[in-house]
Motif scaffolding. Structure first.
Motif, PDB file in Angstrom:
ATOM      1  N   ALA A   1       0.866  -1.577   0.450  1.00  0.00           N
ATOM      2  CA  ALA A   1      -0.061  -0.285  -0.299  1.00  0.00           C
ATOM      3  C   ALA A   1       0.553   1.053  -0.264  1.00  0.00           C
ATOM      4  O   ALA A   1       1.664   1.547   0.514  1.00  0.00           O
ATOM      5  N   SER A   2       0.392   2.042  -0.891  1.00  0.00           N
ATOM      6  CA  SER A   2       0.897   3.783  -0.623  1.00  0.00           C
ATOM      7  C   SER A   2       0.688   4.551   0.630  1.00  0.00           C
ATOM      8  O   SER A   2      -0.517   4.873   0.966  1.00  0.00           O
ATOM      9  N   PRO A   3       2.154   4.349   1.774  1.00  0.00           N
ATOM     10  CA  PRO A   3       2.123   4.907   3.304  1.00  0.00           C
ATOM     11  C   PRO A   3       1.521   6.864   3.072  1.00  0.00           C
ATOM     12  O   PRO A   3       2.043   6.847   2.386  1.00  0.00           O
ATOM     13  N   THR A   4       0.954   6.923   3.661  1.00  0.00           N
ATOM     14  CA  THR A   4       0.539   8.477   4.049  1.00  0.00           C
ATOM     15  C   THR A   4       1.760   9.155   4.941  1.00  0.00           C
ATOM     16  O   THR A   4       2.535   8.485   6.338  1.00  0.00           O
ATOM     17  N   VAL A   5       2.386  10.246   4.729  1.00  0.00           N
ATOM     18  CA  VAL A   5       3.158  10.540   4.887  1.00  0.00           C
ATOM     19  C   VAL A   5       3.216  11.989   5.837  1.00  0.00           C
ATOM     20  O   VAL A   5       2.484  12.851   5.117  1.00  0.00           O
ATOM     21  N   HIS A   6       3.226  12.381   6.891  1.00  0.00           N
ATOM     22  CA  HIS A   6       2.987  13.225   7.927  1.00  0.00           C
ATOM     23  C   HIS A   6       4.427  13.988   7.855  1.00  0.00           C
ATOM     24  O   HIS A   6       5.711  13.433   8.149  1.00  0.00           O
ATOM     25  N   GLN A   7       4.819  15.664   6.692  1.00  0.00           N
ATOM     26  CA  GLN A   7       5.987  15.752   7.556  1.00  0.00           C
ATOM     27  C   GLN A   7       6.205  17.099   8.555  1.00  0.00           C
ATOM     28  O   GLN A   7       5.276  17.886   8.195  1.00  0.00           O
ATOM     29  N   GLY A   8       7.135  17.293   9.359  1.00  0.00           N
ATOM     30  CA  GLY A   8       7.619  19.122   9.772  1.00  0.00           C
ATOM     31  C   GLY A   8       8.492  19.569   9.815  1.00  0.00           C
ATOM     32  O   GLY A   8       9.456  18.609   9.865  1.00  0.00           O
ATOM     33  N   GLY A   9       9.056  20.514  10.516  1.00  0.00           N
ATOM     34  CA  GLY A   9       9.950  21.133  10.735  1.00  0.00           C
ATOM     35  C   GLY A   9      10.545  21.249   9.140  1.00  0.00           C
ATOM     36  O   GLY A   9       9.995  22.057   8.623  1.00  0.00           O
ATOM     37  N   PRO A  10      12.015  22.029   9.435  1.00  0.00           N
ATOM     38  CA  PRO A  10      11.912  22.722   8.631  1.00  0.00           C
ATOM     39  C   PRO A  10      12.417  22.408   7.142  1.00  0.00           C
ATOM     40  O   PRO A  10      12.955  22.833   6.051  1.00  0.00           O
ATOM     41  N   ARG A  11      13.110  20.707   7.339  1.00  0.00           N
ATOM     42  CA  ARG A  11      13.654  20.419   6.118  1.00  0.00           C
ATOM     43  C   ARG A  11      12.241  18.992   6.040  1.00  0.00           C
ATOM     44  O   ARG A  11      11.537  18.736   6.933  1.00  0.00           O
ATOM     45  N   ARG A  12      12.004  18.254   4.406  1.00  0.00           N
ATOM     46  CA  ARG A  12      11.352  17.200   4.622  1.00  0.00           C
ATOM     47  C   ARG A  12      12.376  16.162   3.889  1.00  0.00           C
ATOM     48  O   ARG A  12      12.339  15.791   3.132  1.00  0.00           O
ATOM     49  N   LEU A  13      11.790  15.012   5.398  1.00  0.00           N
ATOM     50  CA  LEU A  13      13.285  14.542   5.525  1.00  0.00           C
ATOM     51  C   LEU A  13      12.543  13.376   4.409  1.00  0.00           C
ATOM     52  O   LEU A  13      13.871  12.589   3.688  1.00  0.00           O
ATOM     53  N   TRP A  14      11.664  13.322   4.357  1.00  0.00           N
ATOM     54  CA  TRP A  14      10.375  12.195   3.409  1.00  0.00           C
ATOM     55  C   TRP A  14      10.914  12.369   2.433  1.00  0.00           C
ATOM     56  O   TRP A  14      11.279  11.667   0.948  1.00  0.00           O
ATOM     57  N   ARG A  15      11.267  13.340   1.750  1.00  0.00           N
ATOM     58  CA  ARG A  15      11.240  14.058   0.257  1.00  0.00           C
ATOM     59  C   ARG A  15      12.131  13.443  -0.194  1.00  0.00           C
ATOM     60  O   ARG A  15      12.613  13.452  -1.495  1.00  0.00           O
ATOM     61  N   GLU A  16      13.530  14.079   0.790  1.00  0.00           N
ATOM     62  CA  GLU A  16      14.895  13.265   0.400  1.00  0.00           C
ATOM     63  C   GLU A  16      14.299  11.784   0.551  1.00  0.00           C
ATOM     64  O   GLU A  16      15.781  11.330  -0.303  1.00  0.00           O
ATOM     65  N   LEU A  17      13.874  11.095   0.967  1.00  0.00           N
ATOM     66  CA  LEU A  17      14.056   9.572   0.103  1.00  0.00           C
ATOM     67  C   LEU A  17      13.364   8.948  -0.476  1.00  0.00           C
ATOM     68  O   LEU A  17      14.462   8.539  -1.515  1.00  0.00           O
ATOM     69  N   GLU A  18      12.755  10.228  -0.761  1.00  0.00           N
ATOM     70  CA  GLU A  18      11.837   9.605  -2.328  1.00  0.00           C
ATOM     71  C   GLU A  18      12.879  10.367  -3.351  1.00  0.00           C
ATOM     72  O   GLU A  18      13.094   9.601  -4.232  1.00  0.00           O
ATOM     73  N   ARG A  19      13.465  10.906  -3.328  1.00  0.00           N
ATOM     74  CA  ARG A  19      14.753  11.615  -4.336  1.00  0.00           C
ATOM     75  C   ARG A  19      15.444  10.991  -4.374  1.00  0.00           C
ATOM     76  O   ARG A  19      15.908  10.160  -5.593  1.00  0.00           O
ATOM     77  N   ILE A  20      15.857   9.782  -3.105  1.00  0.00           N
ATOM     78  CA  ILE A  20      16.987   8.795  -3.655  1.00  0.00           C
ATOM     79  C   ILE A  20      15.972   7.725  -3.750  1.00  0.00           C
ATOM     80  O   ILE A  20      17.117   6.766  -5.504  1.00  0.00           O
ATOM     81  N   ARG A  21      15.028   7.705  -3.651  1.00  0.00           N
ATOM     82  CA  ARG A  21      14.155   6.435  -4.456  1.00  0.00           C
ATOM     83  C   ARG A  21      14.279   6.810  -6.027  1.00  0.00           C
ATOM     84  O   ARG A  21      13.969   5.400  -6.647  1.00  0.00           O
ATOM     85  N   ASN A  22      13.878   7.259  -6.150  1.00  0.00           N
ATOM     86  CA  ASN A  22      13.154   7.712  -7.372  1.00  0.00           C
ATOM     87  C   ASN A  22      14.588   8.093  -8.408  1.00  0.00           C
ATOM     88  O   ASN A  22      14.157   7.162  -9.788  1.00  0.00           O
ATOM     89  N   ARG A  23      16.011   8.425  -8.128  1.00  0.00           N
ATOM     90  CA  ARG A  23      17.149   7.915  -8.640  1.00  0.00           C
ATOM     91  C   ARG A  23      17.188   6.676  -8.548  1.00  0.00           C
ATOM     92  O   ARG A  23      17.908   5.843  -9.388  1.00  0.00           O
ATOM     93  N   LEU A  24      16.565   5.377  -7.960  1.00  0.00           N
ATOM     94  CA  LEU A  24      16.766   4.204  -7.773  1.00  0.00           C
ATOM     95  C   LEU A  24      16.060   3.397  -8.728  1.00  0.00           C
ATOM     96  O   LEU A  24      15.916   2.518  -9.633  1.00  0.00           O
ATOM     97  N   ASN A  25      15.372   3.285  -8.767  1.00  0.00           N
ATOM     98  CA  ASN A  25      13.981   3.833  -9.744  1.00  0.00           C
ATOM     99  C   ASN A  25      14.256   4.265 -10.977  1.00  0.00           C
ATOM    100  O   ASN A  25      14.179   2.985 -12.490  1.00  0.00           O
ATOM    101  N   ARG A  26      15.474   4.938 -11.025  1.00  0.00           N
ATOM    102  CA  ARG A  26      14.830   5.216 -12.982  1.00  0.00           C
ATOM    103  C   ARG A  26      16.450   5.078 -13.424  1.00  0.00           C
ATOM    104  O   ARG A  26      16.788   3.926 -14.666  1.00  0.00           O
ATOM    105  N   MET A  27      17.336   4.613 -12.409  1.00  0.00           N
ATOM    106  CA  MET A  27      18.456   4.488 -12.624  1.00  0.00           C
ATOM    107  C   MET A  27      19.057   2.280 -12.620  1.00  0.00           C
ATOM    108  O   MET A  27      20.169   2.174 -12.982  1.00  0.00           O
ATOM    109  N   GLY A  28      18.269   2.221 -11.616  1.00  0.00           N
ATOM    110  CA  GLY A  28      18.400   0.271 -11.459  1.00  0.00           C
ATOM    111  C   GLY A  28      19.813   0.499 -10.718  1.00  0.00           C
ATOM    112  O   GLY A  28      19.959  -0.794 -10.038  1.00  0.00           O
TER     113      GLY A  28
END
Length: 377
Positions: A322-349
């Motif tokens: 299932a697609s998880p529901t993500v809550h984020q707070g504070g000065p940085r979006r930590l899950w967004r950083e994680l997703e950026r890395i997973r996007n690269r992994l998905n794109r490049m393998g």
């Protein structure tokens, strides 16, 4: 007590019989260095006493696994019989699994005439190096004088007398060496290592917060050059006192159930970053010092990313895919950083960290690069 049979079996499991490390593994009594240890259980950290159950002692001491010897400020040697520490305490010293100790030593490419600095911990890794080279060529340091004293006594009890010193591994070192092998992780690489390495000397360590083994040889300019090895490893961070700093409990108080400033749905299945060495390592290079927590219920799983600057993310999924529901707070979006890395992994393998080239300037700035990717530590 027939510990020799257990030690030979361990040596056979860890290395081939013709390896130069087979002899040290087969002749070093690991149980001497871990008479008591902590085991994580349902109620917290549970004390295990070898003398109370010698069969379990031999099975644990001569298994290729890490035995935690100190949690917070309390060493297993000093705990009351039957002690249980409540969950949440962080391990602060251990006897690292023998296979990983040998792997770090192998990455150092130790020569028979090398003078080597290692980290102390229980003293077992020091004993292996002494059996490989001889006492006089080995120096062992730990920030905790008690651990150094205990290791000195236990090493002496089996006839080994290397140079030992109570010293912060990230600070000035007591000599010059051909090899520095740290089984605690650091960030950044201490400049004192570069100063203590002889020309052409090699350092071997892991980058704190990652699963990355760094090997680097000293260069003529006083820096070093090498690479990230293809095999992952994780070690406790170098500490500078009795314990690590407090966990991110103030952030946790908000992140545990708070709505945050942003609520999204993640495109990927829920990932606990520590389950994926490469993803976790990339995230730690981008945002160092994230604390991870995870909780599983019958029908859901929740992962938290916490940072001392007040940033946090909480992701919950009710089913495996299932697609998880993500809550984020504070000065940085930590899950967004994680997703950026997973996007690269998905794109490049793949991700570029393992096998990356490493350069260290004389003032300790580490740059990793592979292809068009770079990261500075």
């Amino acid at each position: 007590m027939d510990w020799e049979t257990h030690a030979r079996r361990l040596a056979d499991e860890v290395v081939r019989s013709e390896s130069r490390w087979h002899g040290p593994l087969a002749t070093t009594p690991r149980h001497v260095f871990v008479p008591r240890w902590w085991r994580s259980g349902e109620q917290g950290w549970e004390l295990r006493d070898g003398a109370a159950d010698t069969d379990a002692w031999m099975a644990s001491a001569y298994a290729d696994r890490t035995l935690v010897t100190r949690v917070g400020a309390l060493h297993a040697d000093d705990a009351e019989p039957g002690a249980v520490m409540v969950p949440g305490g962080y391990p602060t010293s251990s006897s690292t699994l023998p296979g990983l100790v040998v792997a770090m030593h192998r990455h150092a490419m130790v020569t028979s005439d090398a003078r080597v600095l290692v980290t102390t911990g229980s003293g077992y890794g020091t004993a292996l190096m002494c059996h490989r080279l001889g006492d006089d060529q080995v120096t062992s340091v730990d920030v905790d004088p008690h651990l150094v004293g205990t290791a000195r006594d236990r090493l002496a009890s089996i006839g080994l007398r290397p140079h030992l010193a109570a010293a912060d591994i990230t600070g000035p070192l007591p000599g010059e060496y051909d090899r520095i092998i740290s089984t605690v992780s650091v960030r950044p690489v201490p400049t004192s290592w570069l100063e203590a390495l002889r020309p052409g000397g090699r350092l071997v360590t892991t980058i704190a917060g990652t699963g990355l083994i760094l090997t680097a040889d000293k260069t003529a300019d006083g820096g070093a050059a090498g690479r990230i090895q293809p095999d992952p490893a994780g070690f406790m961070r170098a500490r500078h006192g009795v314990d690590y700093g407090p966990p991110a409990n103030e952030v946790w108080a908000v992140a545990e159930c708070g709505d945050g400033e942003e609520v999204t749905t993640c495109r990927y299945p829920l990932l606990y970053p520590t389950d994926a060495w490469d993803v976790m390592s990339m995230l730690a290079l981008a945002v160092p010092d994230i604390e991870y927590r995870c909780q599983e219920n019958d029908d859901s799983r929740t992962v938290w990313l916490l940072h001392a600057d007040g940033s946090w993310a909480r992701a919950t999924a009710t089913e495996f895919l299932a697609s998880p529901t993500v809550h984020q707070g504070g000065p940085r979006r930590l899950w967004r950083e994680l997703e950026r890395i997973r996007n690269r992994l998905n794109r490049m393998g793949t991700l570029p960290i393992y096998g990356a080239r490493a350069t260290i300037t004389p003032d300790g700035v580490l740059t990793l690069s592979r292809g068009g990717w770079t990261a500075t530590v």
